[in-house]
Design a protein around this motif. Structure first.
Motif, short mmCIF file in Angstrom:
data_model
loop_
_atom_site.label_atom_id
_atom_site.label_comp_id
_atom_site.label_asym_id
_atom_site.label_seq_id
_atom_site.Cartn_x
_atom_site.Cartn_y
_atom_site.Cartn_z
N GLY A 1 18.81 60.83 -36.53
CA GLY A 1 17.38 61.15 -36.58
C GLY A 1 16.44 60.00 -36.33
O GLY A 1 15.25 60.09 -36.61
N VAL A 2 16.95 58.89 -35.75
CA VAL A 2 16.09 57.76 -35.42
C VAL A 2 15.62 57.90 -33.98
O VAL A 2 16.42 58.13 -33.07
CB VAL A 2 16.85 56.42 -35.59
CG1 VAL A 2 15.96 55.24 -35.19
CG2 VAL A 2 17.31 56.26 -37.04
N THR A 3 14.32 57.77 -33.75
CA THR A 3 13.76 57.83 -32.41
C THR A 3 13.83 56.44 -31.78
O THR A 3 13.35 55.46 -32.37
CB THR A 3 12.30 58.30 -32.44
OG1 THR A 3 12.25 59.63 -32.97
CG2 THR A 3 11.69 58.31 -31.05
N VAL A 4 14.44 56.34 -30.61
CA VAL A 4 14.58 55.06 -29.90
C VAL A 4 13.87 55.19 -28.56
O VAL A 4 14.20 56.06 -27.75
CB VAL A 4 16.06 54.69 -29.71
CG1 VAL A 4 16.17 53.34 -29.00
CG2 VAL A 4 16.79 54.65 -31.04
N ILE A 5 12.89 54.32 -28.33
CA ILE A 5 12.08 54.37 -27.11
C ILE A 5 12.40 53.15 -26.25
O ILE A 5 12.18 52.01 -26.65
CB ILE A 5 10.58 54.39 -27.45
CG1 ILE A 5 10.25 55.59 -28.36
CG2 ILE A 5 9.73 54.42 -26.18
CD1 ILE A 5 8.83 55.58 -28.91
N GLY A 6 12.96 53.39 -25.07
CA GLY A 6 13.23 52.32 -24.11
C GLY A 6 11.97 52.04 -23.33
O GLY A 6 11.61 52.79 -22.42
N GLY B 1 19.15 45.90 -23.32
CA GLY B 1 17.96 45.76 -24.14
C GLY B 1 18.31 45.08 -25.45
O GLY B 1 19.43 44.63 -25.66
N ASN B 2 17.32 45.00 -26.34
CA ASN B 2 17.56 44.42 -27.66
C ASN B 2 18.22 45.40 -28.60
O ASN B 2 18.85 45.00 -29.57
CB ASN B 2 16.25 43.95 -28.28
CG ASN B 2 15.57 42.82 -27.55
OD1 ASN B 2 14.36 42.69 -27.62
ND2 ASN B 2 16.32 41.98 -26.85
N PRO C 1 20.05 38.55 -19.00
CA PRO C 1 19.95 39.80 -19.75
C PRO C 1 19.38 39.55 -21.14
O PRO C 1 19.58 38.48 -21.72
CB PRO C 1 21.40 40.29 -19.81
CG PRO C 1 22.23 39.08 -19.62
CD PRO C 1 21.45 38.17 -18.73
N PRO C 2 18.69 40.52 -21.70
CA PRO C 2 18.11 40.32 -23.04
C PRO C 2 19.18 40.28 -24.11
O PRO C 2 20.25 40.88 -23.95
CB PRO C 2 17.20 41.54 -23.21
CG PRO C 2 17.76 42.57 -22.29
CD PRO C 2 18.34 41.83 -21.13
N PRO C 3 18.93 39.59 -25.20
CA PRO C 3 19.92 39.52 -26.27
C PRO C 3 20.01 40.84 -27.04
O PRO C 3 18.99 41.50 -27.28
CB PRO C 3 19.38 38.41 -27.17
CG PRO C 3 17.90 38.44 -26.95
CD PRO C 3 17.72 38.80 -25.51
N LEU C 4 21.20 41.21 -27.42
CA LEU C 4 21.40 42.40 -28.24
C LEU C 4 21.17 42.02 -29.70
O LEU C 4 21.90 41.19 -30.25
CB LEU C 4 22.82 42.95 -28.05
CG LEU C 4 23.21 44.12 -28.95
CD1 LEU C 4 22.30 45.32 -28.70
CD2 LEU C 4 24.67 44.49 -28.73
N ALA D 1 12.48 45.29 -24.40
CA ALA D 1 13.40 44.59 -23.50
C ALA D 1 14.27 45.55 -22.70
O ALA D 1 15.04 45.10 -21.84
CB ALA D 1 14.30 43.66 -24.31
N ALA D 2 14.17 46.84 -22.94
CA ALA D 2 15.05 47.81 -22.29
C ALA D 2 14.87 47.77 -20.77
O ALA D 2 13.75 47.87 -20.26
CB ALA D 2 14.76 49.22 -22.80
#
Length: 399
Positions: free
Chosen positions: A312-317, A296-297, A267-270, A290-291
């Motif tokens: 209000g932060v946009t997070v794209i997997g 994911g990270n 699994p990817p590191p957080l 990495a999602a």
């Protein structure tokens, strides 16, 4: 004896093609007759006529699945895998560590499985076969384009009659192929770029492509976390805790974060906790290459989705970004897979030699035996703290 047949198979939902029309020439030159599933190149804008113009024949999915050599981008559905048997070889990005059951069944049925993820990435003569790197390079480029689309400001410094717009501050976590390509792309677009990696040699590469190396309290630049095969070693619990705390403090100073840290077969590191993302300003963007199904990270990321946090932060997997640039990704992947096929062939037929270094890495099953640890039922390696693929997902992501 009839010429052996190579079949090009599509994968549902996959826009990349395992072979581009020009790749047909290479396979035919190696003594193979080439069948291409009808419509297999459509996602990358290749028509059936493009393939037949290079000497391939179009065929049904059933006919392709009966070929001696079956080429794919990502793993076919379980129902297709169940149809493979002795004398057949499947080549592609098979992800043997993810849901290994269907691949294990194909292995037990006698099919040979060659997973491009296993190409030895530090071996110079294997570079032409390194699909993880080629796809990671595409993904790293596209990650910055996606970030720019979602960001509410300019990437470069702009001087206009209405005043000066400052450049975006962009952080790249993980300096494998995807991370370095993201740094280079962001730099070309005019952002102020900073990179971070736990490996000393990667930190040198960050500086070599025009970015600053992240310095923050708790991130020990003297720490040597280099491991085997170009990957980072697993961090200790204390190292992981210090790393996450330091990144949480540092991330608040950036407008965009591109996360590109992956590990082999784990699994990817957080790296960015939910708290770290919450500290970023409203309008900031996180792109997590990495999602995936194993995390994911960035803690808030959801594979294949674009979300907005309460702050209000946009997070794209974005674990499958290479597939969104299908033409370029297909051209690179086709070169990788034809190079590997040529290496596997002897007199036009697959000749497995598990003593040979490249084949020992890529052959996950042969002769009814599962060779990859995941297919053989070995436990998955533990998650690593900040490991970054030296050549990627691949950063493969992946692929």
């Amino acid at each position: 004896m009839a010429d052996p047949v190579a079949g090009v198979l599509s994968t549902p939902g996959e826009r990349r093609a395992a072979l581009v029309p020009a790749g047909v020439d290479a396979l035919r030159g190696a003594g193979l007759r080439v069948l291409v599933e009808r419509g297999a190149g459509a996602g990358a804008r290749y028509t059936d006529r493009d393939y037949t113009g290079h000497g391939a024949a179009t065929a049904s999915r059933d006919e392709v699945l009966a070929a001696d050599l079956v080429l794919c981008v990502t793993r076919p559905p379980a129902a297709d895998l169940a149809r493979l048997g002795p004398g057949q070889t499947l080549v592609g990005l098979l992800r043997p560590a993810e849901d290994p059951g269907p691949l294990r069944a194909a292995a037990e049925a006698g099919a040979t499985l060659a997973a491009l993820e296993g190409v030895p990435r530090t071996l110079g003569r294997a570079q032409a076969m390194d699909a993880l790197s080629s796809q990671a390079s595409v993904a790293g480029y596209k990650a910055v384009i996606e970030a720019a689309r979602a960001y509410d400001g300019y990437l470069p410094l702009l001087m206009t009659a209405a005043g000066v717009a400052r450049p975006a501050r962009l952080l790249v976590l993980g300096a494998g192929v995807a991370g370095l390509q993201a740094i280079a792309t962001a730099h070309r677009l005019g952002a102020v770029v900073t990179g971070y990696d736990v490996r000393p040699e990667a930190r040198e590469e960050i500086a070599s492509v025009g970015a600053s190396v992240l310095e923050a309290e708790g991130l020990d630049r003297g720490m040597d976390a280099a491991g085997q095969g170009g990957y980072a070693r697993a961090l200790t619990g204390d190292e992981r805790a210090a790393q996450r705390a330091a990144l949480a403090g540092a991330a608040s100073g950036f407008d965009i974060a591109v996360c590109a840290a992956l590990v082999p077969a784990g699994p990817p590191p957080l790296l960015l906790t939910a708290e770290a993302v919450d500290r970023m300003r409203p309008g900031a963007v996180v792109v997590d290459l990495a999602a995936g199904p194993r995390g994911g990270n960035a803690e808030p990321s959801v594979p294949g989705r674009r979300i907005q946090t309460e702050g209000g932060v946009t997070v794209i997997g974005a674990g499958e970004l290479a597939a969104t640039v299908p033409r370029a990704a297909s051209e690179a992947y086709s070169r990788n897979i034809t190079a590997l096929v040529a290496h596997l062939l002897d007199g036009g037929r697959v000749a497995v030699d598990l003593e040979e270094e490249i084949q020992a890495g890529v052959v996950a099953a042969h002769g009814g035996r599962a060779l990859h640890p995941a297919l053989a039922g070995a436990p998955e390696p533990p998650a690593q703290g900040a490991a970054t693929a030296a050549g990627t997902g691949e950063d493969h992501g992946s692929p």
